[in-house]
Scaffold this motif. Structure first.
Motif, PDB file in Angstrom:
ATOM      1  N   SER A 187     -10.736   8.433  33.029  1.00  0.00           N
ATOM      2  CA  SER A 187     -10.993  10.471  33.811  1.00  0.00           C
ATOM      3  C   SER A 187     -12.569  10.062  33.709  1.00  0.00           C
ATOM      4  CB  SER A 187     -11.611  11.643  32.038  1.00  0.00           C
ATOM      5  OG  SER A 187     -10.205  11.459  31.770  1.00  0.00           O
ATOM      6  N   LEU A 188     -12.824   8.662  33.718  1.00  0.00           N
ATOM      7  CA  LEU A 188     -14.246   8.471  34.351  1.00  0.00           C
ATOM      8  C   LEU A 188     -14.687   8.110  36.001  1.00  0.00           C
ATOM      9  CD1 LEU A 188     -15.806   6.680  31.224  1.00  0.00           C
ATOM     10  CD2 LEU A 188     -15.527   8.764  31.273  1.00  0.00           C
ATOM     11  N   ASN A 189     -13.422   7.177  35.879  1.00  0.00           N
ATOM     12  CA  ASN A 189     -12.666   7.166  37.488  1.00  0.00           C
ATOM     13  C   ASN A 189     -12.897   7.800  38.504  1.00  0.00           C
ATOM     14  OD1 ASN A 189     -13.112   3.347  37.057  1.00  0.00           O
ATOM     15  ND2 ASN A 189     -10.612   3.931  36.499  1.00  0.00           N
ATOM     16  N   LYS A 190     -12.317   9.184  37.910  1.00  0.00           N
ATOM     17  CA  LYS A 190     -11.909  10.029  38.221  1.00  0.00           C
ATOM     18  C   LYS A 190     -13.053  11.258  39.323  1.00  0.00           C
ATOM     19  CE  LYS A 190      -8.421  14.177  39.043  1.00  0.00           C
ATOM     20  NZ  LYS A 190      -7.912  15.270  37.708  1.00  0.00           N
ATOM     21  N   ILE A 191     -14.123  10.883  37.580  1.00  0.00           N
ATOM     22  CA  ILE A 191     -14.860  11.574  37.662  1.00  0.00           C
ATOM     23  C   ILE A 191     -16.056  10.845  39.062  1.00  0.00           C
ATOM     24  CG2 ILE A 191     -17.671  12.349  36.750  1.00  0.00           C
ATOM     25  CD1 ILE A 191     -16.120  12.173  34.232  1.00  0.00           C
ATOM     26  N   LEU A 192     -16.234   9.288  39.247  1.00  0.00           N
ATOM     27  CA  LEU A 192     -17.001   8.922  39.983  1.00  0.00           C
ATOM     28  C   LEU A 192     -16.050   8.767  41.242  1.00  0.00           C
ATOM     29  CD1 LEU A 192     -17.523   5.879  38.290  1.00  0.00           C
ATOM     30  CD2 LEU A 192     -19.152   7.651  39.294  1.00  0.00           C
ATOM     31  N   GLU A 193     -14.734   9.542  41.390  1.00  0.00           N
ATOM     32  CA  GLU A 193     -14.480   9.266  42.856  1.00  0.00           C
ATOM     33  C   GLU A 193     -14.714  10.487  43.322  1.00  0.00           C
ATOM     34  OE1 GLU A 193     -10.509   8.354  41.597  1.00  0.00           O
ATOM     35  OE2 GLU A 193     -10.537   5.993  41.799  1.00  0.00           O
ATOM     36  N   GLN A 194     -13.967  11.464  42.446  1.00  0.00           N
ATOM     37  CA  GLN A 194     -14.239  12.820  43.330  1.00  0.00           C
ATOM     38  C   GLN A 194     -15.633  13.282  43.885  1.00  0.00           C
ATOM     39  OE1 GLN A 194     -12.799  15.249  40.064  1.00  0.00           O
ATOM     40  NE2 GLN A 194     -10.040  15.470  40.792  1.00  0.00           N
ATOM     41  N   ARG A 195     -16.466  12.533  43.026  1.00  0.00           N
ATOM     42  CA  ARG A 195     -18.288  13.266  43.169  1.00  0.00           C
ATOM     43  C   ARG A 195     -18.589  12.029  44.366  1.00  0.00           C
ATOM     44  NH1 ARG A 195     -21.209  14.528  45.319  1.00  0.00           N
ATOM     45  NH2 ARG A 195     -23.296  15.593  44.626  1.00  0.00           N
ATOM     46  N   ILE A 196     -18.048  10.923  44.153  1.00  0.00           N
ATOM     47  CA  ILE A 196     -18.431  10.207  45.969  1.00  0.00           C
ATOM     48  C   ILE A 196     -18.007  10.702  46.627  1.00  0.00           C
ATOM     49  CG2 ILE A 196     -17.719   7.715  46.870  1.00  0.00           C
ATOM     50  CD1 ILE A 196     -18.660   6.763  43.933  1.00  0.00           C
ATOM     51  N   GLU A 197     -16.568  10.920  46.700  1.00  0.00           N
ATOM     52  CA  GLU A 197     -15.906  11.606  47.874  1.00  0.00           C
ATOM     53  C   GLU A 197     -16.434  13.228  48.432  1.00  0.00           C
ATOM     54  OE1 GLU A 197     -11.366  13.150  49.200  1.00  0.00           O
ATOM     55  OE2 GLU A 197     -11.984  13.141  47.386  1.00  0.00           O
ATOM     56  N   LYS A 198     -17.380  14.103  47.504  1.00  0.00           N
ATOM     57  CA  LYS A 198     -17.755  15.210  47.691  1.00  0.00           C
ATOM     58  C   LYS A 198     -19.200  14.269  48.621  1.00  0.00           C
ATOM     59  CE  LYS A 198     -20.056  18.948  45.994  1.00  0.00           C
ATOM     60  NZ  LYS A 198     -20.545  19.681  44.472  1.00  0.00           N
ATOM     61  N   GLY A 199     -19.299  13.777  47.979  1.00  0.00           N
ATOM     62  CA  GLY A 199     -20.883  12.876  48.869  1.00  0.00           C
ATOM     63  C   GLY A 199     -20.564  13.193  50.293  1.00  0.00           C
ATOM     64  N   VAL A 200     -19.504  11.527  50.234  1.00  0.00           N
ATOM     65  CA  VAL A 200     -19.077  11.472  51.896  1.00  0.00           C
ATOM     66  C   VAL A 200     -18.794  12.476  52.592  1.00  0.00           C
ATOM     67  CG1 VAL A 200     -17.340   9.947  53.384  1.00  0.00           C
ATOM     68  CG2 VAL A 200     -18.413   9.439  51.024  1.00  0.00           C
ATOM     69  N   ILE A 201     -17.485  13.638  52.135  1.00  0.00           N
ATOM     70  CA  ILE A 201     -17.515  14.760  52.966  1.00  0.00           C
ATOM     71  C   ILE A 201     -18.720  15.556  53.641  1.00  0.00           C
ATOM     72  CG2 ILE A 201     -16.525  16.639  52.808  1.00  0.00           C
ATOM     73  CD1 ILE A 201     -14.537  15.818  50.896  1.00  0.00           C
ATOM     74  N   SER A 236     -21.099   0.294  45.798  1.00  0.00           N
ATOM     75  CA  SER A 236     -19.910   0.068  45.585  1.00  0.00           C
ATOM     76  C   SER A 236     -18.812   0.753  45.940  1.00  0.00           C
ATOM     77  CB  SER A 236     -19.982   1.632  45.331  1.00  0.00           C
ATOM     78  OG  SER A 236     -19.394   2.755  44.605  1.00  0.00           O
ATOM     79  N   PRO A 237     -17.768  -0.875  45.102  1.00  0.00           N
ATOM     80  CA  PRO A 237     -16.092  -0.290  45.540  1.00  0.00           C
ATOM     81  C   PRO A 237     -15.940   0.820  45.573  1.00  0.00           C
ATOM     82  CG  PRO A 237     -15.964  -0.788  43.922  1.00  0.00           C
ATOM     83  CD  PRO A 237     -17.517  -1.038  44.093  1.00  0.00           C
ATOM     84  N   ILE A 238     -15.746   1.769  45.116  1.00  0.00           N
ATOM     85  CA  ILE A 238     -14.638   3.473  44.624  1.00  0.00           C
ATOM     86  C   ILE A 238     -15.802   4.158  46.498  1.00  0.00           C
ATOM     87  CG2 ILE A 238     -15.553   5.458  44.381  1.00  0.00           C
ATOM     88  CD1 ILE A 238     -15.380   3.947  41.646  1.00  0.00           C
ATOM     89  N   LEU A 239     -17.362   3.457  47.001  1.00  0.00           N
ATOM     90  CA  LEU A 239     -18.030   4.394  47.983  1.00  0.00           C
ATOM     91  C   LEU A 239     -16.665   3.378  49.055  1.00  0.00           C
ATOM     92  CD1 LEU A 239     -19.811   5.602  49.438  1.00  0.00           C
ATOM     93  CD2 LEU A 239     -21.168   4.017  49.842  1.00  0.00           C
ATOM     94  N   GLN A 240     -16.720   2.211  48.993  1.00  0.00           N
ATOM     95  CA  GLN A 240     -16.116   1.536  50.089  1.00  0.00           C
ATOM     96  C   GLN A 240     -14.630   1.938  50.517  1.00  0.00           C
ATOM     97  OE1 GLN A 240     -17.301  -0.965  51.956  1.00  0.00           O
ATOM     98  NE2 GLN A 240     -19.566  -0.810  50.823  1.00  0.00           N
ATOM     99  N   ASP A 241     -14.347   2.790  49.417  1.00  0.00           N
ATOM    100  CA  ASP A 241     -12.366   3.082  49.623  1.00  0.00           C
ATOM    101  C   ASP A 241     -12.721   4.193  50.663  1.00  0.00           C
ATOM    102  OD1 ASP A 241     -11.557   0.873  47.930  1.00  0.00           O
ATOM    103  OD2 ASP A 241     -11.104   1.460  46.248  1.00  0.00           O
TER     104      ASP A 241
END
Length: 241
Positions: A187-201, A236-241
């Motif tokens: 759940s924590l990882n999902k929060i990070l992934e979704q919020r960072i993806e929103k910023g990238v978009i 952040s490796p999540i941002l890199q992905d």
């Protein structure tokens, strides 16, 4: 006496200044009428700033080597390391709401959250204890967010955060030591992934908006836009992905 000789001059924005340094450091040396288009994704601790522009050879070489033309600045005011930590901390609070209610533990809501679910009424507020509890939880979770060194190598075992103990303050200001928290890591990882993806978009939407009809005459011969990542959170490796 010192201050009589001290002057502050407003120049470029921080992302634009970064663009100048990055373009020079990476060897972008436009010749003649060559155009180098750039975009800066500045992902810091507080906010994310987007900056777009054009890098060309100066037409006044006696004065300047290069010229930077600023197209526009946008950003995401809530996409930053500290705001992400607030979201993670609040998620842990929600996952352990029964424990926090029994122990009368208040908590502050994330800056990005507009309203609080009614079931948390009385436990989510802006009291000194609530804000301190948020800060303590954020510091506990900081390694979970940062998780890697300067080379991007994973240096934290994320599973260590599935269960941990932490002392928090109750509504009377008394520290409740060694409270046991159980956390769903996914759940924590999902929060990070979704919020960072929103910023990238949002970054690419801003890029599309900036490089629009307004600057079309300068874009006719553009075959690429060079995007640079700035700010500590961009590691952040999540941002890199």
């Amino acid at each position: 006496d010192v201050m009589k000789n001290f002057h502050v001059v407003a120049g470029s924005s921080e992302p634009a200044a970064y663009a100048i340094c990055a373009l020079e450091s990476y060897g972008f040396e436009p010749e003649n009428d060559e155009k180098v288009f750039y975009g800066i994704f500045d992902f810091g601790g507080g906010t994310s700033d987007f900056d777009f522009g054009l890098w060309t050879k100066s037409t006044e070489e006696d004065l300047y080597d290069y010229c930077i033309e600023h197209f526009g600045t946008q950003g995401d005011r809530y996409l930053g390391g500290e705001n992400l930590l607030q979201l993670l901390a609040f998620e842990v609070f929600v996952q352990n709401i029964q424990l926090c209610m029994r122990q009368q533990i208040p908590f502050a809501k994330p800056n990005e959250m507009i309203s609080v679910p009614t079931e948390f009424t009385g436990f989510v507020n802006d009291s000194q204890e609530a804000r301190m509890n948020q800060k303590l939880m954020m510091e506990k979770l900081r390694p979970f967010w940062e998780r890697s060194d300067s080379q991007g190598k994973l240096v934290v075992d994320l599973e260590e955060f599935s269960e941990f103990q932490l002392g928090l303050f109750n509504v009377e200001g008394t520290l409740k030591s060694n409270l046991g928290f159980e956390v769903e890591i996914d759940s924590l990882n999902k929060i990070l992934e979704q919020r960072i993806e929103k910023g990238v978009i949002q970054f690419f939407e801003s890029l599309k908006d900036t490089f629009s009809d307004k600057h079309m005459s300068k874009l006719l011969r553009a075959d690429q836009i060079n995007i640079f990542l700035a700010g500590n959170s961009s590691k952040s490796p999540i941002l890199q992905d």
